[in-house]
Write a protein that holds these residues in place. Sequence first.
Motif, PDB file in Angstrom:
ATOM      1  N   ALA A  90       0.857  -1.193   0.000  1.00 13.68           N
ATOM      2  CA  ALA A  90       0.000   0.000   0.000  1.00 13.68           C
ATOM      3  C   ALA A  90       0.888   1.237   0.000  1.00 13.68           C
ATOM      4  CB  ALA A  90      -0.916   0.015   1.221  1.00 13.68           C
ATOM      5  N   PHE A  91       0.404   2.315  -0.602  1.00 13.55           N
ATOM      6  CA  PHE A  91       1.117   3.582  -0.537  1.00 13.55           C
ATOM      7  C   PHE A  91       0.939   4.190   0.849  1.00 13.55           C
ATOM      8  CE2 PHE A  91       0.248   3.283  -5.142  1.00 13.55           C
ATOM      9  CZ  PHE A  91       1.537   3.427  -5.616  1.00 13.55           C
ATOM     10  N   PHE A  92       2.003   4.794   1.376  1.00 12.10           N
ATOM     11  CA  PHE A  92       1.919   5.484   2.662  1.00 12.10           C
ATOM     12  C   PHE A  92       1.511   6.930   2.398  1.00 12.10           C
ATOM     13  CE2 PHE A  92       3.783   7.814   6.285  1.00 12.10           C
ATOM     14  CZ  PHE A  92       3.137   7.146   7.320  1.00 12.10           C
ATOM     15  N   LYS A  93       0.294   7.274   2.750  1.00 12.42           N
ATOM     16  CA  LYS A  93      -0.262   8.576   2.393  1.00 12.42           C
ATOM     17  C   LYS A  93      -0.383   9.537   3.565  1.00 12.42           C
ATOM     18  CE  LYS A  93      -2.882   6.707  -1.523  1.00 12.42           C
ATOM     19  NZ  LYS A  93      -4.223   6.576  -2.159  1.00 12.42           N
ATOM     20  N   GLN A  94       0.088   9.145   4.725  1.00  9.93           N
ATOM     21  CA  GLN A  94       0.020  10.034   5.878  1.00  9.93           C
ATOM     22  C   GLN A  94       1.124  11.073   5.807  1.00  9.93           C
ATOM     23  OE1 GLN A  94      -0.572   8.098   9.717  1.00  9.93           O
ATOM     24  NE2 GLN A  94      -0.998   6.171   8.657  1.00  9.93           N
ATOM     25  N   ALA A  95       0.905  12.208   6.468  1.00  8.94           N
ATOM     26  CA  ALA A  95       1.895  13.281   6.491  1.00  8.94           C
ATOM     27  C   ALA A  95       2.839  13.089   7.665  1.00  8.94           C
ATOM     28  CB  ALA A  95       1.201  14.636   6.586  1.00  8.94           C
ATOM     29  N   GLY A  96       4.130  13.109   7.389  1.00 14.38           N
ATOM     30  CA  GLY A  96       5.106  12.959   8.456  1.00 14.38           C
ATOM     31  C   GLY A  96       6.460  12.584   7.902  1.00 14.38           C
ATOM     32  N   GLU A  97       7.472  12.762   8.735  1.00 16.99           N
ATOM     33  CA  GLU A  97       8.832  12.457   8.303  1.00 16.99           C
ATOM     34  C   GLU A  97       9.151  10.975   8.525  1.00 16.99           C
ATOM     35  OE1 GLU A  97      10.592  14.541   6.583  1.00 16.99           O
ATOM     36  OE2 GLU A  97       9.062  16.088   6.824  1.00 16.99           O
ATOM     37  N   GLN A  98      10.387  10.603   8.242  1.00 14.57           N
ATOM     38  CA  GLN A  98      10.773   9.197   8.217  1.00 14.57           C
ATOM     39  C   GLN A  98      10.507   8.489   9.546  1.00 14.57           C
ATOM     40  OE1 GLN A  98      14.963   8.529   7.462  1.00 14.57           O
ATOM     41  NE2 GLN A  98      14.560   6.564   6.483  1.00 14.57           N
ATOM     42  N   GLU A  99      10.844   9.138  10.665  1.00 10.61           N
ATOM     43  CA  GLU A  99      10.648   8.502  11.962  1.00 10.61           C
ATOM     44  C   GLU A  99       9.175   8.203  12.204  1.00 10.61           C
ATOM     45  OE1 GLU A  99      12.284  11.262  11.371  1.00 10.61           O
ATOM     46  OE2 GLU A  99      14.377  10.667  11.751  1.00 10.61           O
ATOM     47  N   TYR A 100       8.307   9.136  11.827  1.00  7.17           N
ATOM     48  CA  TYR A 100       6.868   8.935  11.992  1.00  7.17           C
ATOM     49  C   TYR A 100       6.381   7.795  11.102  1.00  7.17           C
ATOM     50  CZ  TYR A 100       1.840   9.792  11.603  1.00  7.17           C
ATOM     51  OH  TYR A 100       0.471   9.641  11.588  1.00  7.17           O
ATOM     52  N   ALA A 101       6.859   7.770   9.860  1.00  9.76           N
ATOM     53  CA  ALA A 101       6.436   6.721   8.936  1.00  9.76           C
ATOM     54  C   ALA A 101       6.860   5.343   9.449  1.00  9.76           C
ATOM     55  CB  ALA A 101       7.030   6.974   7.552  1.00  9.76           C
ATOM     56  N   ARG A 102       8.071   5.252   9.959  1.00  9.92           N
ATOM     57  CA  ARG A 102       8.524   3.973  10.503  1.00  9.92           C
ATOM     58  C   ARG A 102       7.667   3.532  11.679  1.00  9.92           C
ATOM     59  NH1 ARG A 102      15.203   4.289  10.551  1.00  9.92           N
ATOM     60  NH2 ARG A 102      15.495   3.963   8.301  1.00  9.92           N
ATOM     61  N   GLU A 103       7.344   4.468  12.542  1.00 15.44           N
ATOM     62  CA  GLU A 103       6.512   4.114  13.697  1.00 15.44           C
ATOM     63  C   GLU A 103       5.141   3.614  13.250  1.00 15.44           C
ATOM     64  OE1 GLU A 103       4.843   6.118  17.852  1.00 15.44           O
ATOM     65  OE2 GLU A 103       5.801   7.361  16.321  1.00 15.44           O
ATOM     66  N   GLN A 104       4.553   4.291  12.284  1.00 10.61           N
ATOM     67  CA  GLN A 104       3.230   3.909  11.804  1.00 10.61           C
ATOM     68  C   GLN A 104       3.240   2.548  11.105  1.00 10.61           C
ATOM     69  OE1 GLN A 104       0.238   5.690  12.355  1.00 10.61           O
ATOM     70  NE2 GLN A 104       1.683   6.610  13.803  1.00 10.61           N
ATOM     71  N   LEU A 105       4.352   2.202  10.503  1.00 11.70           N
ATOM     72  CA  LEU A 105       4.445   0.961   9.734  1.00 11.70           C
ATOM     73  C   LEU A 105       5.122  -0.175  10.502  1.00 11.70           C
ATOM     74  CD1 LEU A 105       5.426   2.525   6.287  1.00 11.70           C
ATOM     75  CD2 LEU A 105       3.203   1.590   6.944  1.00 11.70           C
ATOM     76  N   GLY A 106       5.401   0.060  11.788  1.00  8.51           N
ATOM     77  CA  GLY A 106       5.999  -0.983  12.605  1.00  8.51           C
ATOM     78  C   GLY A 106       7.454  -1.245  12.316  1.00  8.51           C
ATOM     79  N   LEU A 107       8.166  -0.229  11.836  1.00  5.17           N
ATOM     80  CA  LEU A 107       9.570  -0.389  11.478  1.00  5.17           C
ATOM     81  C   LEU A 107      10.509   0.377  12.404  1.00  5.17           C
ATOM     82  CD1 LEU A 107       9.391  -0.216   7.569  1.00  5.17           C
ATOM     83  CD2 LEU A 107       9.747  -2.232   8.999  1.00  5.17           C
ATOM     84  N   ASP A 108      10.008   0.828  13.536  1.00  2.00           N
ATOM     85  CA  ASP A 108      10.880   1.451  14.521  1.00  2.00           C
ATOM     86  C   ASP A 108      11.351   0.391  15.515  1.00  2.00           C
ATOM     87  OD1 ASP A 108       8.192   1.276  15.464  1.00  2.00           O
ATOM     88  OD2 ASP A 108       8.764   2.532  17.162  1.00  2.00           O
ATOM     89  N   ALA A 109      12.366   0.721  16.296  1.00  2.00           N
ATOM     90  CA  ALA A 109      12.995  -0.258  17.190  1.00  2.00           C
ATOM     91  C   ALA A 109      11.995  -0.876  18.156  1.00  2.00           C
ATOM     92  CB  ALA A 109      14.139   0.411  17.953  1.00  2.00           C
ATOM     93  N   ARG A 110      11.101  -0.070  18.703  1.00  2.00           N
ATOM     94  CA  ARG A 110      10.141  -0.572  19.691  1.00  2.00           C
ATOM     95  C   ARG A 110       9.221  -1.625  19.082  1.00  2.00           C
ATOM     96  NH1 ARG A 110       4.963   0.930  21.080  1.00  2.00           N
ATOM     97  NH2 ARG A 110       5.024   2.667  19.600  1.00  2.00           N
ATOM     98  N   HIS A 111       8.703  -1.356  17.888  1.00  2.00           N
ATOM     99  CA  HIS A 111       7.808  -2.316  17.249  1.00  2.00           C
ATOM    100  C   HIS A 111       8.544  -3.583  16.804  1.00  2.00           C
ATOM    101  CE1 HIS A 111       4.929   1.100  16.933  1.00  2.00           C
ATOM    102  NE2 HIS A 111       4.037   0.113  16.972  1.00  2.00           N
ATOM    103  N   ILE A 112       9.770  -3.415  16.311  1.00  2.00           N
ATOM    104  CA  ILE A 112      10.555  -4.574  15.888  1.00  2.00           C
ATOM    105  C   ILE A 112      10.807  -5.494  17.081  1.00  2.00           C
ATOM    106  CG2 ILE A 112      12.790  -5.355  15.000  1.00  2.00           C
ATOM    107  CD1 ILE A 112      12.840  -2.688  13.368  1.00  2.00           C
ATOM    108  N   ALA A 113      11.283  -4.918  18.178  1.00  2.00           N
ATOM    109  CA  ALA A 113      11.563  -5.720  19.366  1.00  2.00           C
ATOM    110  C   ALA A 113      10.284  -6.345  19.910  1.00  2.00           C
ATOM    111  CB  ALA A 113      12.220  -4.842  20.434  1.00  2.00           C
ATOM    112  N   GLY A 114       9.203  -5.600  19.918  1.00  2.00           N
ATOM    113  CA  GLY A 114       7.939  -6.117  20.444  1.00  2.00           C
ATOM    114  C   GLY A 114       7.434  -7.314  19.651  1.00  2.00           C
ATOM    115  N   ARG A 115       7.529  -7.256  18.351  1.00  2.00           N
ATOM    116  CA  ARG A 115       7.061  -8.369  17.538  1.00  2.00           C
ATOM    117  C   ARG A 115       7.942  -9.604  17.718  1.00  2.00           C
ATOM    118  NH1 ARG A 115       6.518  -8.319  10.982  1.00  2.00           N
ATOM    119  NH2 ARG A 115       5.892 -10.512  10.748  1.00  2.00           N
ATOM    120  N   VAL A 116       9.255  -9.384  17.856  1.00  2.00           N
ATOM    121  CA  VAL A 116      10.164 -10.507  18.086  1.00  2.00           C
ATOM    122  C   VAL A 116       9.845 -11.161  19.425  1.00  2.00           C
ATOM    123  CG1 VAL A 116      12.567 -11.157  18.530  1.00  2.00           C
ATOM    124  CG2 VAL A 116      12.010  -9.636  16.610  1.00  2.00           C
ATOM    125  N   LEU A 117       9.635 -10.365  20.459  1.00  2.00           N
ATOM    126  CA  LEU A 117       9.314 -10.902  21.771  1.00  2.00           C
ATOM    127  C   LEU A 117       8.004 -11.692  21.735  1.00  2.00           C
ATOM    128  CD1 LEU A 117      10.297  -7.852  24.005  1.00  2.00           C
ATOM    129  CD2 LEU A 117      11.396 -10.108  24.010  1.00  2.00           C
TER     130      LEU A 117
END
Length: 307
Positions: free
Chosen positions: A276-303
């Motif tokens: 899907a296209f990411f259509k929300q407004a925000g910079e890279q850190e925000y986009a990663r958080e929304q898409l589960g690609l930040d450190a917290r989400h990565i670690a949480g899914r692994v756990l």
Amino acid sequence: MRNAFADELTRLGATDPRLVLLSGDIGNRLFDKFRAAHPDRFYNCGVAEQNMTGVAAGMALSGLRPVTYTITPFVTTRCLEQIRTDVCYHDVPVIIVAVGAGLSYAGLGPTHHACEDVAFLRALPNMVVLCPGDAWEVRAAMRAALAQDRPVYIRMGKRGEPKVHADVPADFAIGRALVVAEGQDVCLLSTGNMLPEVLSAAAILRENGISAQVVSFHTVKPLDTDFLRHAFARFGLVASIEEHSLIGGLGAAISEWAMDHAVVPRRFLRFGTPDAFFKQAGEQEYAREQLGLDARHIAGRVLKALG
């Protein structure tokens, strides 16, 4: 990353008179040193990336070593036909360097997002696909690319990314993964500018009693299949992490290889952007958080996967 690329290009240009830079109307000040040292080897091709790629192919056929450079979707998607037919079909040593890969330019909207480029280019015969993890790996990738006699795609972030290595990795080689941090419980395969984020995820896992090996999988094509066999045999959980679509990227390439060679992982997780296209407004850190690609989400899914 882009500053390291410009500096390394200038260094390489001083020792290799074949090296020529073609820019798609971007980075003019970035390349001031290169232009000053080699004024006859810099060409601003304007907003004409398809033509730039064709010119680069002609230069390569004439014995030069051209490097094309601009924002990722414009140096890949826009001129995919020229890359396929002019560069890859003739198997000529054009180095395609893309800046702002993945969601680096998230704030500029989907026209500037690049979450499909690896899928496009790794499907092309003769193409090598490199996704360096920090500025030092960018330098190593440029040196390795120049030593090749075939097309190479180098996918970079933008600027300001943390440096992971203390210097250019001495053991950097195309098709050979780099272990950045040792671990015993899980193996995290990072590609491209996700590497600092993955190291942060490993730190969170460590706080939760999980030892994670972090690997820079800087080459998506050709894959380091020896390392993959080792990782799937050793670890109960292996994960691929990329700022790219789940369709056609590193995780997909690993899955295809595993299926074709009857390698059965005990658990394999894939982190990437959705179909899907990411259509929300925000910079890279925000986009990663929304898409589960930040450190917290990565670690949480692994756990969660570890139960």
